[in-house]
Design an enzyme around this catalytic site. Structure first.
Site, PDB file in Angstrom:
ATOM      1  N   GLY A 136       0.804  -1.214   0.000  1.00 13.96           N
ATOM      2  CA  GLY A 136       0.000   0.000   0.000  1.00 13.96           C
ATOM      3  C   GLY A 136       0.844   1.274   0.000  1.00 13.96           C
TER       4      GLY A 136
ATOM      5  CD  GLU B 160      13.708  -2.870  -4.505  1.00 20.96           C
ATOM      6  OE1 GLU B 160      13.156  -3.973  -4.510  1.00 20.96           O
ATOM      7  OE2 GLU B 160      13.151  -1.824  -4.898  1.00 20.96           O
TER       8      GLU B 160
ATOM      9  CG  HIS C 193       4.347   0.785 -11.070  1.00 18.82           C
ATOM     10  ND1 HIS C 193       4.614   0.384  -9.783  1.00 18.82           N
ATOM     11  CD2 HIS C 193       3.451  -0.094 -11.556  1.00 18.82           C
ATOM     12  CE1 HIS C 193       3.910  -0.709  -9.513  1.00 18.82           C
ATOM     13  NE2 HIS C 193       3.190  -1.017 -10.580  1.00 18.82           N
TER      14      HIS C 193
ATOM     15  CE  LYS D  32       0.313   0.166  -8.715  1.00 24.42           C
ATOM     16  NZ  LYS D  32      -0.047  -1.247  -8.470  1.00 24.42           N
TER      17      LYS D  32
ATOM     18  NE  ARG E  38      -3.220  -6.897  -3.209  1.00 26.28           N
ATOM     19  CZ  ARG E  38      -3.067  -5.793  -3.924  1.00 26.28           C
ATOM     20  NH1 ARG E  38      -3.910  -5.520  -4.890  1.00 26.28           N
ATOM     21  NH2 ARG E  38      -2.073  -4.959  -3.706  1.00 26.28           N
TER      22      ARG E  38
ATOM     23  CB  VAL F 191      -7.075  -1.040  -7.238  1.00 24.67           C
ATOM     24  CG1 VAL F 191      -7.979   0.143  -7.547  1.00 24.67           C
ATOM     25  CG2 VAL F 191      -7.018  -1.286  -5.731  1.00 24.67           C
TER      26      VAL F 191
ATOM     27  NE  ARG G 136      -5.788   3.068  -7.916  1.00 25.28           N
ATOM     28  CZ  ARG G 136      -5.209   2.165  -7.130  1.00 25.28           C
ATOM     29  NH1 ARG G 136      -5.373   2.242  -5.814  1.00 25.28           N
ATOM     30  NH2 ARG G 136      -4.450   1.213  -7.632  1.00 25.28           N
TER      31      ARG G 136
END
Ligand code: ADP
Ligand code: ADP
Ligand code: MG
Length: 461
Positions: free
Chosen positions: A165, A201, A209, A237, A293, A296, A339
């Site tokens: 998240g 990283e 992305h 996002k 999963r 969104v 969104r």
């Protein structure tokens, strides 16, 4: 076994999406809800509803015993976890199976393995997928962190192994930063995710992305091409597209093949997403994580491939082989998702729950609005602010942007402040139209362009 009934262990727009997919497959639906969600749209649409506890997610949507007890009492065959909440909780997947029910997603072991972002990096490396240069494994002390930096150099990202998240990420520009951030990051990760494990990283500057949608049935593994999700705020996002329009064809082929190799490595079952950062200058891509999963932004992939990802994950969980072969997956046109959050972009994205006085949803070819809203609905203040997703498709990206602008103008949500004005401004922006953006673009743009445009409201449209 064929699934004849399922429990939706989630809320909001994704619960609505799952109920509709199940209905299309002739499956009986049972919707769980907290005390604050008794009047949510998915409860109205489902065949049955079960109250699983108080508003606080910990006591309801995150309460494994309560969800399993509801599934048992309702006599369902399967449980769909949606995204967020228990969707990536391996213990939950195991508990569903132990109760003699089907978990609609990968096996608990696969979730456990890939949910640990350090272990997932190792799986990726084994499958021949390039990862971001960084620490070899978890770094458990500041000395190990210093060693990690020797591999990758500054600036470096300190990431939580169990993060998600967009949370649990910090950037260190030099040794002093690293010394300061490292212990804080560890205790924060422990508090937020129950696991203080960290890894490092290299910061990939000006990256895009890009992520690949995968599907598996444990024996066959395919990809449904990629999505571009670089427009982010706080590493979350905001706007997503499919396909990633500037990706050269040979890079697309390698990228998608690498995601399938990873899926095969773990004998993946269900829908999943392999996320990457892509550096346009070097044309290199680097694995960052797998989300085990439904995601969104899955509708943009559905719009350009014609595949119903939620129906497919239900069928596979019921034991059916994938209904699509790789050679049948083709890209058509372009899709963009905005969104729509109950947040006021003109006031620092302050959450703005309230009651929807009037709702007008744009209609027409290539327009889809996945939402939890209806007129008179009062948005409870306890959960994520996502109200819905406006998804628009057209033959070309330019036509898609034009259609998106008119769809956004046609979307009326009176009574609550939403992120619609932000999306209108983005859809009208030259850099966005040229596709000239990266993961850090939106935050800078918000400070400069949007702050200016947001002043006289009329200019935004
Ligand atoms: P997507 O790419 O599907 O948007 P996100 O990472 O934004 O994926 O996650 C989707 C939802 O799940 C969001 O509501 C997010 O806050 C939540 N989420 C994801 N991972 C975690 C986690 N590890 N802990 C808590 N919430 C999470
Ligand atoms: P989460 O599990 O919270 O989704 P991710 O590892 O997927 O975390 O990273 C979320 C976002 O953070 C990415 O989409 C990207 O914008 C940024 N990010 C993550 N890792 C790096 C990196 N090594 N270099 C630059 N940006 C990164
Ligand atoms: Mg991610």
């Amino acid at each position: 076994m064929t699934i004849r009934s399922l429990l939706v262990a989630n809320r909001g727009e994704i619960a609505v999406r799952i109920v509709k997919a199940a209905k299309a497959l002739g499956i009986r639906t049972v919707q769980v809800h907290s005390a604050a969600d008794a009047d949510m749209l998915a409860v109205r649409l489902a065949d049955e509803a079960v109250d699983i506890g108080p508003p606080a997610a910990k006591k309801s949507y995150l309460n494994i015993e309560a969800v399993i007890a509801a599934a048992r009492a309702a006599g369902v065959d399967a449980v769909h976890p949606g995204y967020g909440f228990l969707s990536e909780n391996a213990d939950f997947a195991d508990a569903v199976e132990a109760a003699g029910l089907i978990f609609i997603g990968p096996k608990g072991d696969a979730i456990r393995l890939l949910g640990d972002k350090v272990a997932a990096r190792e799986v990726a490396a084994r499958a021949g997928v390039p990862t971001v240069p960084g620490s070899a494994g978890r770094v458990s002390s500041i000395d190990e962190a210093r060693d990690g930096v020797a591999q990758a150099g500054f600036p470096i990202m300190i990431k939580a192994a169990a993060g998600g998240g967009g949370r649990g990420i910090r950037i260190a520009a030099d040794m002093a930063d690293l010394d300061r951030h490292f212990p804080q990051a560890s205790s924060e990760a422990l508090a937020a995710f129950g696991d203080g494990g960290l890894y490092l990283e290299k910061v990939i500057g000006k990256a895009r992305h890009v992520e690949v949608q995968i599907l598996g049935d444990g024996k066959n593994f395919i990809h449904c091409f990629e999505r571009e999700c670089s427009l982010q705020r706080r590493r979350q996002k905001v706007w997503e597209e499919a396909p990633s329009f500037l990706l050269p064809a040979d890079v697309r082929e390698k990228l998608c093949a690498s995601a399938v190799a990873l899926a095969r490595e773990v004998k993946y079952s269900g829908a999943g997403t392999v996320e990457y950062l892509y550096d346009e200058d070097s044309r290199e891509f680097y694995f960052i994580e797998v989300n085990t999963r439904i995601q969104v932004e899955h509708p943009v992939t559905e719009m350009v491939t014609g595949i119903d990802l939620v129906q497919e994950m239900i069928r596979v969980a019921g034991g059916a082989p994938l209904s699509v072969r790789q050679e049948d997956v083709a890209l058509r046109g372009h899709a963009i998702e905005c969104r729509i959050n109950a947040e006021d972009p003109a006031r620092g994205f302050m959450p703005a729950p309230g009651t929807v006085r009037r709702l007008v949803v744009p209609e027409g070819e290539g327009i889809r609005f996945d939402t939890m809203l209806y007129e008179g609905y009062t948005i409870p203040p306890f959960y994520d602010s996502l109200l819905g997703k406006l998804v628009v498709w057209a033959e070309t990206r330019d036509a898609c942007l034009d259609r998106l602008r008119s769809a956004l103008r046609g979307l009326v949500i009176d009574g609550v402040a939403t992120t619609v004005p932000l999306h209108l401004a983005l859809a009208a922006d030259d850099s966005v139209r040229r596709g000239d953006f990266h993961t850090r673009f939106l935050e800078g743009w918000l400070d400069e362009v949007f702050a200016r445009q947001a002043q006289p409201k009329a200019e935004v449209a």
